[in-house]
Each structure stands twice: as C-alpha cells, then as structure tokens.
Design a protein around this motif. Structure first.
Motif, PDB file in Angstrom:
ATOM      1  N   VAL A   1      -6.148   5.200  -4.251  1.00 45.04           N
ATOM      2  CA  VAL A   1      -6.126   5.743  -5.697  1.00 45.04           C
ATOM      3  C   VAL A   1      -6.674   4.988  -6.457  1.00 45.04           C
ATOM      4  O   VAL A   1      -7.496   4.783  -7.414  1.00 45.04           O
ATOM      5  N   LEU A   2      -5.911   2.951  -6.464  1.00 48.26           N
ATOM      6  CA  LEU A   2      -6.221   2.446  -7.799  1.00 48.26           C
ATOM      7  C   LEU A   2      -7.385   1.870  -7.400  1.00 48.26           C
ATOM      8  O   LEU A   2      -8.267   1.752  -7.854  1.00 48.26           O
ATOM      9  N   ILE A   3      -8.318   1.924  -5.767  1.00 48.76           N
ATOM     10  CA  ILE A   3      -9.366   1.498  -5.403  1.00 48.76           C
ATOM     11  C   ILE A   3     -10.747   2.673  -6.601  1.00 48.76           C
ATOM     12  O   ILE A   3     -11.406   1.753  -6.991  1.00 48.76           O
ATOM     13  N   GLU A   4     -10.759   3.522  -6.143  1.00 48.77           N
ATOM     14  CA  GLU A   4     -11.544   4.603  -6.825  1.00 48.77           C
ATOM     15  C   GLU A   4     -11.193   4.751  -8.431  1.00 48.77           C
ATOM     16  O   GLU A   4     -12.636   4.565  -9.065  1.00 48.77           O
ATOM     17  N   SER A   5      -9.856   4.078  -8.829  1.00 50.16           N
ATOM     18  CA  SER A   5     -10.031   4.175 -10.704  1.00 50.16           C
ATOM     19  C   SER A   5     -10.973   3.317 -10.977  1.00 50.16           C
ATOM     20  O   SER A   5     -10.458   3.342 -11.994  1.00 50.16           O
ATOM     21  N   GLY A   6     -10.792   2.335 -10.368  1.00 51.14           N
ATOM     22  CA  GLY A   6     -11.334   0.909 -11.166  1.00 51.14           C
ATOM     23  C   GLY A   6     -11.104  -0.259 -11.712  1.00 51.14           C
ATOM     24  O   GLY A   6     -11.634  -0.942 -12.242  1.00 51.14           O
TER      25      GLY A   6
ATOM     26  N   PRO B   1     -10.304  -6.402  -9.332  1.00 51.57           N
ATOM     27  CA  PRO B   1      -9.769  -5.224  -8.976  1.00 51.57           C
ATOM     28  C   PRO B   1      -8.610  -5.256  -8.349  1.00 51.57           C
ATOM     29  O   PRO B   1      -8.592  -5.860  -7.236  1.00 51.57           O
ATOM     30  N   VAL B   2      -7.310  -3.661  -9.016  1.00 50.83           N
ATOM     31  CA  VAL B   2      -6.070  -3.695  -8.998  1.00 50.83           C
ATOM     32  C   VAL B   2      -5.950  -3.714  -7.155  1.00 50.83           C
ATOM     33  O   VAL B   2      -5.308  -3.849  -6.186  1.00 50.83           O
ATOM     34  N   GLY B   3      -7.030  -2.414  -6.964  1.00 50.68           N
ATOM     35  CA  GLY B   3      -6.822  -1.888  -5.587  1.00 50.68           C
ATOM     36  C   GLY B   3      -7.094  -2.820  -4.782  1.00 50.68           C
ATOM     37  O   GLY B   3      -7.058  -2.801  -3.658  1.00 50.68           O
TER      38      GLY B   3
END
Length: 385
Positions: free
Chosen positions: A39-44, A54-56
């Motif tokens: 979810v964090l990766i997709e959120s950017g 990038p957090v994810g």
C-alpha cells in the motif's frame, strides 16, 4: 477525507489529543500486516525528514533484512527553522505512536525507540503521557532516547549509532538493522493505513518575513504563493526564499512563488521540500551575511570525522565570513566556487553535501550581492536566520 489530516480535529495549540479523542476522530489502529508495505509503495509516499526516500521501498528493504530491526521514531528535529515534528508529537502523539506500532508489527520488531531532541521537553512529555494510555504490550516495546542537540544527530545513521552505542555520529555504514522514520512520516503512515491513500498534505514551518510564522498543514497542490497568502502575506518584502531548511536551496522570491509543494514536482526541478521549512529573507537583511552565518553554523555542527567536513566546511565558512566582514574579493569568490565542488560527495556522511548545496544556491541566487559586497560590521554580519 477532511478527517484524514495530520492536524485534523481540535486546534493543535490546545494541547495533546488524548487516546479517546484520537480513536473517536480516526477509529482504532487497524490490524495491518505485510500488505501495508505494498500500500505504501503504491501510494508513492516519501519520507518527510529531509531525504524524501520512498517509504514503501524503505520498509520492504528492511523487511527483507535478517533479524528483528529497531524501529526508530526520529524526532530529533535539529534544523533551526523546523518546528513541525515537535508540534505533531505535542499535539497528535497517538498518531505518531500508531505509525511506530504499525512499523513494528509489519517488520516484526521487538523494540521501538522514541528518539526525541533533548531540548524538546514538551514533545517528550506529551509522548510519554500518550504512551501511558497505550496497552501494556505496546508500552513494553518502547524506550525513550534523548537525541543530542546537534544538527547531525537527526541523520538516520547517527540516530542508530546513538541508540546502539551512545554516540550520534552519521556514517555511511549501518550500525544495526533498523528502520528510521521521521515523526511526520510515521503519522502519515498511520493515516494511510486507515484510508488506503495519502492525505495529500504536508506540514511546513514558515519563518522570516511572514505575517504569521509557524506550522501549517497544506495540500501538496498548493504553491508557495498560496502558503504566503494563507499565512497573512509578508510583513516585509522578501528578498529570497530558503526552501527546505539549511540543507535546502535559496530561490529568488519571484521564482519561488509559483512552485507547488508536490515532492515529485520539486524533485523534477532539482529542488526539495526537505524538512518542510520555508524561510523568507527580509529585504532589510544582507543575503551575503546571512549565508556566512549559516555556513558558520553548519561548519560548527560537523561531526569532525573526515577532512571534507572538518576542514572543508570551515574553509568555506571562513571565506564566506571574510567576504561578509571585509568585502568581496576575486580570490575568496574563486575559492568558494572551487572548494564547493571539491568538497561535495567526498565526506564520510552527507553533512558536507547538504552544506555545499546550500552554499552553491546562495552563490547563484545572490551572485550580484557577492560580487559587489562591501564590508559590514560584526553585528551586521551576525547570523539572523
């Protein structure tokens, strides 16, 4: 959507939101596992401590490492202009704790370290009180650590070194498996875990010739001009804007006003919001003296572990100071240009790089002022940022 804001709810100046108020506003902490990383990766979503990583991606790399990592909540906030992290810890401590406990759960960490600046007494007290409202299991995970009052202490590797060895030195080597996340970043994670998407807002600290300085939450679609208007405009014309704090960049005011605060847009322009500090230089202040003062501060904050930082930054600060006190001369202006290039990328940590980026932006934005600068007194040249 309006509730999913970092500073949503009652006025943050009225004190810390209790656990009951926090849950009533946002609901309980959701049970999330490894899917939160995707979810964090997709959120950017990117980090809000300065590096904008990038957090994810960071969480995924930490999850793939061996062992149980430390989760370090970075509330050192040593940037002189920044106050956003202190406000979050003081006013919305449970949002920060939610993000930390989500990280611990996802990464299977057995220890969360609240790494809070030793001078941020109100923030530390609010976090301690909030922790007292949490479950026994959550409390058992946490220990407090006072971050030294040093600019470099906020570096992620310095934070890990501090909590594992007691010495807050930034290095290029990992001291231990750890996830170090800025306070605002973890608060954003706590909201994304509930809503499934970013808030679309950032916290910025406004300083300088602004009518109402302080911390505000604004949409990433807002421009710097929008932020100025929301803060009541200028109380004195601004000669320039320092975007991103002392590791940021000087910009001419007319160049800055139309810039949007979206991290990706700023990155594409070679800029960064950094720690979210935006300072407006009053037209009555000398930009050369201001630059010299900040360079002396950054040189003094060196961790003294390599030549480019210990000698290089001092040489650059001395050259800036000579120009400020004695007036412009071709020799020192040439040294500043040459030494800035020689120092960058050669330090044991990123402290010299940040200082040089700041200096090079000053030499470009204030080129005319540096070239024709006349001698000022010590009082005039003293750092006022």
């Amino acid at each position: 959507m309006s509730a999913l804001r970092l500073l949503g709810g009652r006025d943050p100046r009225s004190g810390a939101e209790s656990l009951a108020e926090h849950v009533a506003r946002l609901g309980p902490l959701p049970v999330r596992g490894g899917e939160l990383i995707e979810v964090l990766i997709e959120s950017g979503t990117s980090g809000r401590g300065g590096a904008a990583f990038p957090v994810g991606v960071k969480w995924r790399a930490t999850a793939r490492a061996h062992g149980s990592p430390l989760v370090v909540v970075n509330g050192a906030e040593g940037e002189p202009h920044s106050k956003k992290d202190r406000l979050l810890m003081t006013a919305r401590p449970h949002l920060v704790l939610d993000g930390a406990f989500l990280a611990a759960r996802v990464l299977r960490s057995h220890q969360v370290v609240l790494y809070i600046g030793e001078q941020h007494h109100a923030a530390r007290l609010a976090m301690e009180r909030a922790l007292g409202e949490r479950s026994a299991h959550e409390r058992s995970l946490v220990r407090m650590f006072a971050a030294p009052n040093r600019y470099v202490a906020g570096d992620s590797n310095a934070a890990v070194q501090a909590v594992t060895s007691g010495v807050a030195l930034p290095t290029t080597f990992k001291a231990a498996p750890a996830l170090v996340q800025n306070v605002e970043t973890l608060a954003q994670v706590a909201l994304i875990a509930r809503g499934g998407h970013p808030t679309g807002t950032v916290l910025v600290t406004l300083a300088g010739s602004i009518a109402h300085p302080g911390v505000i939450e604004v949409e990433t679609t807002a421009t710097i001009g929008d932020v100025v208007a929301r803060a009541g405009g200028f109380n004195e014309p601004a000669r320039a804007v320092l975007l991103g704090g002392y590791f940021g960049s000087w910009l001419a005011t007319e160049q800055a006003m139309d810039l949007r605060l979206d991290p990706s847009e700023l990155k594409a322009s070679g800029l960064t919001l950094g720690c979210g500090a935006i300072a407006f230089l009053p037209s009555s202040r000398c930009p050369v003296c201001e630059t010299a003062g900040i360079m002396r501060f950054l040189a003094g904050e060196s961790s003294s572990q390599c030549g480019p930082c210990f000698f290089g930054l001092r040489a650059l600060a001395d050259a800036c100071t000579r120009v400020a006190y004695q007036g412009a001369n071709p020799q020192d202006l040439g040294r500043l240009e040459r030494w800035a290039v020689e120092v960058r990328g050669r330090g044991a940590c990123k402290h010299p790089d940040g200082a040089v980026m700041f200096l090079q932006s000053a030499l470009e934005t204030f080129a005319a002022e540096f070239a024709r600068h006349t001698a000022h007194t010590v009082q005039t040249a003293r750092r006022s940022a």
